[in-house]
Scaffold this motif. Structure first.
Motif, short mmCIF file in Angstrom:
data_model
loop_
_atom_site.label_atom_id
_atom_site.label_comp_id
_atom_site.label_asym_id
_atom_site.label_seq_id
_atom_site.Cartn_x
_atom_site.Cartn_y
_atom_site.Cartn_z
N LEU A 1 0.76 -1.17 -0.11
CA LEU A 1 0.00 -0.02 0.01
C LEU A 1 0.79 1.32 0.17
N VAL A 2 1.98 1.22 0.23
CA VAL A 2 3.02 2.40 0.55
C VAL A 2 3.93 2.42 -0.66
N GLU A 3 3.89 3.69 -1.46
CA GLU A 3 4.60 4.14 -2.50
C GLU A 3 5.88 4.28 -1.75
N PRO A 4 7.03 4.01 -2.42
CA PRO A 4 8.69 4.54 -2.13
C PRO A 4 8.69 5.68 -1.70
N SER A 5 8.19 6.66 -2.23
CA SER A 5 8.34 7.89 -1.87
C SER A 5 7.57 8.30 -0.38
N ARG A 6 6.66 7.37 -0.03
CA ARG A 6 5.93 7.78 1.19
C ARG A 6 6.48 6.84 2.39
N LEU A 7 7.43 6.05 2.13
CA LEU A 7 8.01 5.39 3.31
C LEU A 7 8.69 6.41 4.11
N VAL A 8 8.45 5.81 5.68
CA VAL A 8 9.22 6.62 6.58
C VAL A 8 10.61 6.51 6.42
N PRO A 9 11.18 7.59 6.57
CA PRO A 9 12.76 7.77 6.53
C PRO A 9 13.45 6.55 7.31
N ALA A 10 14.52 5.88 6.58
CA ALA A 10 15.16 4.57 7.36
C ALA A 10 15.95 5.04 8.66
N PRO A 11 16.18 4.25 9.30
CA PRO A 11 17.07 4.58 10.67
C PRO A 11 18.42 5.29 10.34
N GLY A 12 18.82 4.81 9.27
CA GLY A 12 20.45 5.69 8.98
C GLY A 12 20.06 7.02 8.48
N VAL A 13 18.94 7.27 7.74
CA VAL A 13 18.77 8.55 7.32
C VAL A 13 18.33 9.68 8.70
N LEU A 14 17.39 8.91 9.59
CA LEU A 14 17.17 9.68 10.83
C LEU A 14 18.37 10.06 11.56
N ILE A 15 19.35 8.90 11.76
CA ILE A 15 20.57 9.24 12.52
C ILE A 15 21.19 10.39 11.93
N GLY A 16 21.26 10.23 10.48
CA GLY A 16 22.03 11.41 9.87
C GLY A 16 21.59 12.72 10.16
N GLU A 17 20.17 12.77 10.12
CA GLU A 17 19.56 14.16 10.23
C GLU A 17 19.82 14.65 11.69
N ALA A 18 19.96 13.64 12.56
CA ALA A 18 20.05 14.25 14.11
C ALA A 18 21.59 14.49 14.44
N THR A 19 22.31 13.89 13.66
CA THR A 19 23.80 14.16 13.66
C THR A 19 24.14 15.46 13.05
N ARG A 20 23.60 15.76 11.87
CA ARG A 20 23.77 17.03 11.21
C ARG A 20 23.28 18.32 12.08
N ALA A 21 22.14 18.06 12.84
CA ALA A 21 21.53 18.98 13.47
C ALA A 21 22.39 19.24 14.82
N LEU A 22 23.10 18.28 15.29
CA LEU A 22 23.87 18.31 16.45
C LEU A 22 25.19 19.24 15.93
N GLN A 23 25.41 19.14 14.92
CA GLN A 23 26.54 20.12 14.56
C GLN A 23 26.58 21.55 14.43
N VAL A 24 25.32 21.83 14.56
CA VAL A 24 24.98 23.28 14.66
C VAL A 24 25.17 23.78 15.99
N ASP A 25 25.56 25.09 16.30
CA ASP A 25 26.14 25.71 17.32
C ASP A 25 24.74 26.19 18.06
N ILE A 26 24.07 25.27 18.87
CA ILE A 26 22.66 25.27 19.36
C ILE A 26 22.85 26.21 20.61
N GLY A 27 23.96 25.98 21.19
CA GLY A 27 24.16 26.77 22.60
C GLY A 27 24.17 28.24 22.41
N GLU A 28 24.89 28.90 21.25
CA GLU A 28 25.10 30.05 21.11
C GLU A 28 23.69 30.69 20.53
N ALA A 29 23.11 29.94 19.69
CA ALA A 29 21.70 30.52 19.17
C ALA A 29 20.96 30.53 20.28
#
Length: 317
Positions: free
Chosen positions: A236-264
């Motif tokens: 029932l789910v098209e490939p474009s509608r699949l939930v992002p895979a675990p590796g993609v989610l971890i990559g997004e979280a890692t990229r977000a952690l690279q931002v200088d959140i404390g200063e912001a």
């Protein structure tokens, strides 16, 4: 309008978000009940009796911690802080958050059979995203954690099982385009909000506790059990509608952690604006981190018969 009412601009609130507010309200009501009616009685022959008072305090701490984490999750789902505050305060007072708003939001009406599935999908997506953030933070910590190969493998299996469950539930509930946009994909700015409100504030021990909790084998067992009760997501789910895979989610979280959140955060606090307004062009930085690719990703243009396994190709059935 009474003194406790809030004059809010009318808008529509998704049913699953309103039910998050209901849960905050319920936790607040339970906290008030334990506080006011379950204080343990003391008899002279109880002696020190520390276990009774410690048990009472422990229940209150657990309820407060659960409510706080649910409030953060609700905030990150895009619910206004004003509504979250109403749910917390009014729950303690035995009121309903929606009753004290002069012009309350219209709550989306979910079909009876869809509501629990939408709630289950929201819960699973939050768990997957939080697990990804915890894993990314664990990898990024300056201190080395005790190696735990078995725990790492189980953590990966748990994320994979939850990924399957999320796609299965999404297929069963037949998400609308608006629901898919709202529930499944978090953009980079919202990933920064997620890590800044969660793992960025955790100590190393906090990260380790959450990581070990998420490595519990029962998570995989329960996710597989629930997936087996529903339909096969591939049908029932098209490939474009699949939930992002675990590796993609971890990559997004890692990229977000690279931002200088404390200063912001400091700038946002001082000037009274949103954290994202003070983030550098790091928002647009891409991440190509070691280890993330090993989780795999969905093959373009193909349907998955199973979620990607760590270190193995994601071949269609």
């Amino acid at each position: 309008m009474t003194e406790n009412q809030v004059d809010a601009t009318p808008f529509e609130l998704s049913g699953w978000k309103a039910r998050l507010l209901d849960r905050i309200e319920d936790l607040s009501a339970r906290y008030a009940l334990v506080l006011s009616t379950e204080y343990p009685g003391y008899r002279e022959d109880d002696g020190h009796g520390a276990e009774m008072i410690e048990g009472w305090c422990g229940r209150l701490r657990d309820l407060k911690e659960s409510r706080t984490e649910l409030e953060i999750r609700t905030e990150l789902a895009g619910v206004e802080l004003e509504l979250i505050e109403l749910a917390r305060v009014d729950g303690e007072q035995g009121e309903h958050w929606n009753h004290l708003i002069h012009r309350p939001p219209t709550v989306g009406s979910d079909e009876r059979g869809r509501a629990p599935l939408l709630d289950a999908l929201a819960e699973t997506m939050w768990t997957l995203e939080h697990m990804a953030a915890v894993e990314a933070a664990r990898q990024a910590c300056g201190r080395d954690f005790v190696p735990d190969p078995a725990g790492q493998q189980q953590y990966e299996r748990n994320m994979t099982a939850l990924w399957t469950r999320a796609n299965t539930v999404a297929a069963a509930v037949e998400l609308t385009e608006a629901e898919h946009t709202e529930m499944v994909h978090r953009d980079h700015g919202n990933w920064i909000r997620l890590v800044s409100r969660t793992v960025y504030r955790y100590s190393d021990s906090d990260i380790e506790v959450r990581w070990r909790a998420y490595a519990w084998p029962g998570i995989e067992w329960e996710a597989k059990r629930m997936s087996a009760e529903l339909v096969d997501p591939v049908r029932l789910v098209e490939p474009s509608r699949l939930v992002p895979a675990p590796g993609v989610l971890i990559g997004e979280a890692t990229r977000a952690l690279q931002v200088d959140i404390g200063e912001a955060q400091a700038d946002a606090f001082f000037y009274g604006a949103d954290v994202l307004d003070y983030l550098a062009p790091a928002l647009e930085r891409s991440y190509d981190g070691a280890g993330v690719g090993s989780w795999g990703s969905e093959p373009a243009g193909e349907s998955l018969a199973r979620p990607p396994e760590l270190g193995t190709p994601a071949d269609p059935a």
